[in-house]
Design an enzyme around this catalytic site. Structure first.
Site, PDB file in Angstrom:
ATOM      1  CG  ASN A 185       9.908  -0.645 -18.203  1.00 43.57           C
ATOM      2  OD1 ASN A 185      10.361  -0.747 -19.341  1.00 43.57           O
ATOM      3  ND2 ASN A 185       8.616  -0.794 -17.930  1.00 43.57           N
ATOM      4  CG  HIS A 220       8.945  -5.342 -21.256  1.00 45.48           C
ATOM      5  ND1 HIS A 220       9.871  -4.361 -21.483  1.00 45.48           N
ATOM      6  CD2 HIS A 220       7.924  -4.753 -20.568  1.00 45.48           C
ATOM      7  CE1 HIS A 220       9.431  -3.225 -20.959  1.00 45.48           C
ATOM      8  NE2 HIS A 220       8.260  -3.427 -20.399  1.00 45.48           N
ATOM      9  CB  CYS A 231       6.457  -2.352 -22.876  1.00 45.11           C
ATOM     10  SG  CYS A 231       6.531  -1.013 -21.678  1.00 45.11           S
TER      11      CYS A 231
HETATM   12  O1  UT7 Z   1       6.105  -2.144 -18.966  1.00 42.64           O
HETATM   13  C1  UT7 Z   1       4.808  -1.982 -18.505  1.00 42.64           C
HETATM   14  C2  UT7 Z   1       4.843  -0.783 -17.655  1.00 42.64           C
HETATM   15  N1  UT7 Z   1       4.526  -0.814 -16.310  1.00 42.64           N
HETATM   16  C3  UT7 Z   1       4.372  -1.869 -15.487  1.00 42.64           C
HETATM   17  O2  UT7 Z   1       4.434  -3.011 -15.815  1.00 42.64           O
HETATM   18  C4  UT7 Z   1       4.085  -1.513 -14.078  1.00 42.64           C
HETATM   19  C5  UT7 Z   1       3.144  -2.467 -13.391  1.00 42.64           C
HETATM   20  N2  UT7 Z   1       2.875  -2.072 -12.018  1.00 42.64           N
HETATM   21  C6  UT7 Z   1       3.824  -2.104 -11.073  1.00 42.64           C
HETATM   22  O3  UT7 Z   1       4.955  -2.448 -11.335  1.00 42.64           O
HETATM   23  C7  UT7 Z   1       3.429  -1.753  -9.643  1.00 42.64           C
HETATM   24  O4  UT7 Z   1       2.036  -1.534  -9.599  1.00 42.64           O
HETATM   25  C8  UT7 Z   1       4.182  -0.512  -9.089  1.00 42.64           C
HETATM   26  C9  UT7 Z   1       5.624  -0.862  -8.843  1.00 42.64           C
HETATM   27  C10 UT7 Z   1       4.080   0.650 -10.050  1.00 42.64           C
HETATM   28  C11 UT7 Z   1       3.547  -0.088  -7.761  1.00 42.64           C
HETATM   29  O5  UT7 Z   1       3.595  -1.161  -6.829  1.00 42.64           O
HETATM   30  P1  UT7 Z   1       2.271  -1.604  -6.050  1.00 42.64           P
HETATM   31  O6  UT7 Z   1       2.684  -2.678  -5.132  1.00 42.64           O
HETATM   32  O7  UT7 Z   1       1.220  -1.915  -7.066  1.00 42.64           O
HETATM   33  O8  UT7 Z   1       1.940  -0.327  -5.218  1.00 42.64           O
HETATM   34  P2  UT7 Z   1       0.651   0.639  -5.272  1.00 42.64           P
HETATM   35  O9  UT7 Z   1       0.618   1.415  -6.545  1.00 42.64           O
HETATM   36  O10 UT7 Z   1      -0.555  -0.168  -4.906  1.00 42.64           O
HETATM   37  O11 UT7 Z   1       0.990   1.620  -4.086  1.00 42.64           O
HETATM   38  C12 UT7 Z   1       1.136   1.185  -2.732  1.00 42.64           C
HETATM   39  C13 UT7 Z   1       1.531   2.371  -1.884  1.00 42.64           C
HETATM   40  C14 UT7 Z   1       0.679   3.599  -2.071  1.00 42.64           C
HETATM   41  O12 UT7 Z   1       0.542   4.223  -0.830  1.00 42.64           O
HETATM   42  P3  UT7 Z   1      -0.781   4.025   0.052  1.00 42.64           P
HETATM   43  O13 UT7 Z   1      -1.908   4.513  -0.807  1.00 42.64           O
HETATM   44  O14 UT7 Z   1      -0.858   2.550   0.328  1.00 42.64           O
HETATM   45  O15 UT7 Z   1      -0.516   4.862   1.256  1.00 42.64           O
HETATM   46  C15 UT7 Z   1       1.506   4.469  -2.987  1.00 42.64           C
HETATM   47  O16 UT7 Z   1       1.220   5.835  -2.838  1.00 42.64           O
HETATM   48  O17 UT7 Z   1       2.881   2.768  -2.221  1.00 42.64           O
HETATM   49  C16 UT7 Z   1       2.901   4.159  -2.507  1.00 42.64           C
HETATM   50  N3  UT7 Z   1       3.923   4.426  -3.517  1.00 42.64           N
HETATM   51  C17 UT7 Z   1       5.215   4.649  -3.192  1.00 42.64           C
HETATM   52  N4  UT7 Z   1       5.847   4.701  -2.018  1.00 42.64           N
HETATM   53  C18 UT7 Z   1       7.164   4.936  -2.027  1.00 42.64           C
HETATM   54  C19 UT7 Z   1       3.800   4.465  -4.859  1.00 42.64           C
HETATM   55  N5  UT7 Z   1       4.987   4.710  -5.424  1.00 42.64           N
HETATM   56  C20 UT7 Z   1       5.893   4.835  -4.406  1.00 42.64           C
HETATM   57  C21 UT7 Z   1       7.268   5.084  -4.361  1.00 42.64           C
HETATM   58  N6  UT7 Z   1       7.868   5.117  -3.160  1.00 42.64           N
HETATM   59  N7  UT7 Z   1       8.004   5.261  -5.474  1.00 42.64           N
END
Ligand code: UT7
Length: 331
Positions: free
Chosen positions: A288, A258, A113
């Site tokens: 992204n 970014h 990134c």
């Molecule tokens: O360029 C650098 C690259 N990446 C980044 O910068 C990414 C940085 N991180 C993020 O953007 C966020 O952490 C995400 C968008 C990836 C995830 O959001 P979050 O608010 O941190 O969610 P989480 O990973 O803590 O997941 C919360 C819940 C989980 O379910 P449980 O365990 O609470 O039942 C996940 O399984 O959301 C679930 N989940 C989804 N649900 C529906 C994870 N992905 C999805 C999805 N749709 N696509």
């Protein structure tokens, strides 16, 4: 002596993939994706229609045209990507050949990134040293091919898109405008928090016939950990660039982050106390696109005539590695 961006261009594939389309592939919802990331749709290449270097070439032609230059004017290529067509060589040489350039050097950058800002930094040094006069810096990604588009991969699959952006750098004519400084960082202790392991040169790919069963062929990410580090490092590296130039956050006219997650950009915006009109986001439409997000954003800003002479533009990125970087520009 400063180097200056004199043209920017971009290209995204025609194929729009909406959140509703993803709902048909995996257990996710448009509401979840919009609430957690801001993304409404992204572009994914259709195999056989677009390639990484093919998109880069289209973006580069646009950047060259806006700079009033032709491919034969370019004397060095810097190409940032994490999704090359070949394991080796990198796509820089394909761009050199297919754009009909002379046998100029082509450097491929592996900083994910942060790749475009790392590339800008390299080009900036070559121009300031007098070694080269016209450098093409490209960021291009075809990421959808390697995503796990099932419920198992939903944490990453919904985030990433495909596209390309390019910029042409030259020595600044007035000596005042141009890149004021670049700041680059890495912290490899976190490499496994966001990575794609295979194909790697560890032997697995060639020996283990069952690799298609392995998660190692898909990107893996500890989303919450990446998020936390990103918010801190974005803020730090932007302030580092401001301090190096005797400036404050209030001196920033336009912040071009970014495009990792709209929530990350908004948190950084709040830390810097910037207004909405001082921050450019297009993650809603493209997701992204990794090394391509910043040059695509700059190209759209060019089209909107928002890159005005004298404006202070702050670029910053964070991603896999971890790597993070910033550039401060007087346009
Ligand atoms: O360029 C650098 C690259 N990446 C980044 O910068 C990414 C940085 N991180 C993020 O953007 C966020 O952490 C995400 C968008 C990836 C995830 O959001 P979050 O608010 O941190 O969610 P989480 O990973 O803590 O997941 C919360 C819940 C989980 O379910 P449980 O365990 O609470 O039942 C996940 O399984 O959301 C679930 N989940 C989804 N649900 C529906 C994870 N992905 C999805 C999805 N749709 N696509």
């Amino acid at each position: 002596m400063k180097s200056k961006i004199v043209g920017v261009g971009h290209y995204v594939p025609d194929n729009v993939v909406t959140n509703a389309d993803l709902e048909k592939m995996m257990d996710t919802s448009s509401d979840w994706i919009i609430e957690r990331t801001g993304i409404q749709e992204r572009r994914w290449v259709v195999p056989g229609q677009d390639t990484n270097s093919g998109m880069a070439i289209k973006a580069s032609h646009m950047a060259l045209e806006r700079a009033g230059l032709s491919p034969s004017d370019i004397d060095f290529i810097v190409f940032a990507t994490l999704s090359p067509e070949y394991f080796f060589p990198g796509p820089g040489v394909t761009l050199q050949h297919e754009m009909g350039m002379d046998t100029v050097g082509a450097l491929d950058i592996r900083a994910q990134c942060s790749g475009f800002i790392y590339g800008l930094s390299v080009a900036d040094q070559y121009i300031k040293s007098g070694m080269y006069k016209n450098i093409l810096v490209v960021g291009s990604e075809v990421q959808n091919i390697v995503l796990d588009k099932t419920t198992r991969g939903r944490g990453t699959a919904v985030l990433f898109g495909d596209g390309a952006g390019a910029a042409v750098l030259q020595p600044s004519r007035d000596g005042q405008s141009g890149i004021l400084s670049t700041h680059l960082h890495s912290q490899g202790e976190h490499r496994d928090l966001l990575c794609l392991k295979e194909p790697g040169a560890t032997g697995e790919r060639f020996i283990n016939q069952g690799l298609e069963q392995s998660m190692d062929i898909y990107p893996i990410m500890d989303g919450p950990a990446v998020f936390k580090h990103a918010v801190t490092r974005f803020d730090e590296v932007i302030r580092e660039s401001l301090e190096a130039n005797g400036m404050q956050p209030s001196d920033i006219d336009l912040f071009v982050p970014h495009q990792a997650n709209l929530r990350i950009s908004q948190m950084v915006q709040r830390k810097l106390r910037l207004r909405d009109d001082q921050v450019f986001n297009n993650i809603q439409r493209y997701g992204n696109t990794t090394a391509a997000t910043i040059p695509i954003a700059l190209s759209e800003l060019w089209e909107q005539v928002r890159l005005q002479p004298g404006k202070i533009i702050s670029l910053a990125a964070f991603g896999s590695g971890f790597t993070w970087a910033s550039a401060l520009i007087r346009w």
